[in-house]
Motif scaffolding. Sequence first.
Motif, short mmCIF file in Angstrom:
data_model
loop_
_atom_site.label_atom_id
_atom_site.label_comp_id
_atom_site.label_asym_id
_atom_site.label_seq_id
_atom_site.Cartn_x
_atom_site.Cartn_y
_atom_site.Cartn_z
N ALA A 1 0.29 -38.72 2.27
CA ALA A 1 0.90 -38.39 0.97
C ALA A 1 0.04 -37.41 0.16
CB ALA A 1 1.16 -39.66 0.17
N ALA A 2 -1.26 -37.65 0.09
CA ALA A 2 -2.14 -36.76 -0.67
C ALA A 2 -2.21 -35.39 -0.01
CB ALA A 2 -3.54 -37.37 -0.79
N GLN A 3 -2.21 -35.35 1.31
CA GLN A 3 -2.25 -34.07 2.03
C GLN A 3 -0.99 -33.26 1.74
OE1 GLN A 3 -4.61 -32.61 3.43
NE2 GLN A 3 -3.88 -31.20 4.97
N ALA A 4 0.17 -33.90 1.75
CA ALA A 4 1.43 -33.20 1.47
C ALA A 4 1.41 -32.62 0.06
CB ALA A 4 2.61 -34.14 1.65
N ALA A 5 0.91 -33.36 -0.90
CA ALA A 5 0.82 -32.86 -2.27
C ALA A 5 -0.12 -31.67 -2.37
CB ALA A 5 0.35 -33.99 -3.20
N MET A 6 -1.27 -31.75 -1.69
CA MET A 6 -2.22 -30.64 -1.69
C MET A 6 -1.59 -29.40 -1.06
SD MET A 6 -4.47 -28.53 0.15
CE MET A 6 -4.54 -29.27 1.77
N VAL A 7 -0.86 -29.58 0.04
CA VAL A 7 -0.23 -28.45 0.73
C VAL A 7 0.79 -27.77 -0.18
CG1 VAL A 7 1.28 -27.82 2.67
CG2 VAL A 7 -0.66 -29.35 3.04
N ARG A 8 1.62 -28.55 -0.83
CA ARG A 8 2.62 -27.98 -1.75
C ARG A 8 1.94 -27.16 -2.85
NH1 ARG A 8 5.46 -33.08 -0.76
NH2 ARG A 8 7.41 -32.52 0.25
N THR A 9 0.90 -27.72 -3.44
CA THR A 9 0.19 -27.04 -4.52
C THR A 9 -0.49 -25.77 -4.02
OG1 THR A 9 -0.16 -29.11 -5.70
CG2 THR A 9 -1.63 -27.29 -6.26
N ALA A 10 -1.23 -25.88 -2.93
CA ALA A 10 -2.01 -24.74 -2.42
C ALA A 10 -1.11 -23.57 -2.02
CB ALA A 10 -2.87 -25.17 -1.24
N TRP A 11 -0.04 -23.84 -1.27
CA TRP A 11 0.85 -22.76 -0.86
C TRP A 11 1.61 -22.20 -2.05
CZ3 TRP A 11 0.54 -19.81 3.21
CH2 TRP A 11 -0.09 -20.30 4.36
N GLY A 12 1.96 -23.06 -3.01
CA GLY A 12 2.62 -22.57 -4.23
C GLY A 12 1.74 -21.60 -4.98
N GLU A 13 0.45 -21.90 -5.07
CA GLU A 13 -0.51 -21.01 -5.73
C GLU A 13 -0.66 -19.70 -4.98
OE1 GLU A 13 -4.05 -23.40 -6.07
OE2 GLU A 13 -3.21 -24.62 -7.68
N VAL A 14 -0.67 -19.76 -3.65
CA VAL A 14 -0.80 -18.55 -2.85
C VAL A 14 0.36 -17.60 -3.12
CG1 VAL A 14 -0.69 -17.63 -0.48
CG2 VAL A 14 -2.27 -19.47 -1.03
N VAL A 15 1.59 -18.09 -3.03
CA VAL A 15 2.74 -17.19 -3.21
C VAL A 15 2.89 -16.75 -4.67
CG1 VAL A 15 3.94 -18.02 -1.17
CG2 VAL A 15 4.47 -19.01 -3.38
N ALA A 16 2.37 -17.53 -5.61
CA ALA A 16 2.43 -17.11 -7.01
C ALA A 16 1.53 -15.90 -7.27
CB ALA A 16 2.03 -18.27 -7.94
N ARG A 17 0.37 -15.86 -6.61
CA ARG A 17 -0.55 -14.74 -6.83
C ARG A 17 -0.42 -13.65 -5.76
NH1 ARG A 17 -4.26 -18.66 -4.82
NH2 ARG A 17 -5.23 -17.90 -2.92
N ASN A 18 0.29 -13.94 -4.68
CA ASN A 18 0.41 -12.99 -3.57
C ASN A 18 1.87 -12.98 -3.08
OD1 ASN A 18 0.28 -11.58 -1.16
ND2 ASN A 18 -1.50 -12.65 -0.36
N PRO A 19 2.75 -12.25 -3.76
CA PRO A 19 4.18 -12.26 -3.40
C PRO A 19 4.46 -11.87 -1.95
CG PRO A 19 3.83 -11.12 -5.49
CD PRO A 19 2.47 -11.40 -4.91
N VAL A 20 3.58 -11.09 -1.35
CA VAL A 20 3.76 -10.70 0.05
C VAL A 20 3.72 -11.93 0.96
CG1 VAL A 20 2.77 -9.32 1.94
CG2 VAL A 20 2.81 -8.41 -0.39
N ALA A 21 2.97 -12.95 0.55
CA ALA A 21 2.84 -14.18 1.35
C ALA A 21 4.17 -14.92 1.46
CB ALA A 21 1.77 -15.09 0.76
N ARG A 22 5.01 -14.87 0.43
CA ARG A 22 6.32 -15.54 0.50
C ARG A 22 7.16 -14.94 1.62
NH1 ARG A 22 9.98 -18.65 -2.21
NH2 ARG A 22 8.71 -18.97 -4.04
#
Length: 165
Positions: free
Chosen positions: A114-135
């Motif tokens: 559960a904690a890993q899934a939450a971390m993954v959602r947050t981390a990837w969300g941050e990546v695509v927010a600052r790096n639109p090419v990543a989406r």
Amino acid sequence: MRSGDGKISSCATSGCGWRCCQFQQGNFIALYPGEIEQAEAAGQPTAHLKIIDKDYHGGKKAVCTARDTATCDGGFKPLDCASYPFFPAQPKAGVVGDLLIKGKKCPLQTEHLAAQAAMVRTAWGEVVARNPVARAWLDKVELVGYSEPLRPAEKPEAAEFRPAA
């Protein structure tokens, strides 16, 4: 990403021997566009990452040559590795992380993830927010050894995962 992110405490006692870090034919680490360059600019060691495709849809493909794969020999841990056993399903609609897919070789059960899934959602969300090419890149990544995506109503806390036979 903070130091320690991506470490699942149950891995040390699961008996799996960090099989997620053991590469087999066809397995690779997907580095999103700009990821390894950011790590190098920050002074993080990347020598353990052998690049096998320098232009993977704008990102890179690598394999890890670290002797201690659980710690990357103290070097940079790519988000693909830190996210395991999850990876965002293609975010064609909605937010990145609405759907996660699970790596088949991870033997851990839901209560450990559960904690890993939450971390993954947050981390990837941050990546695509600052790096639109990543989406757009996420739409193109080919994943080896992952299960079908969880449905939007399913959460890792409620879904029952079973290792592949």
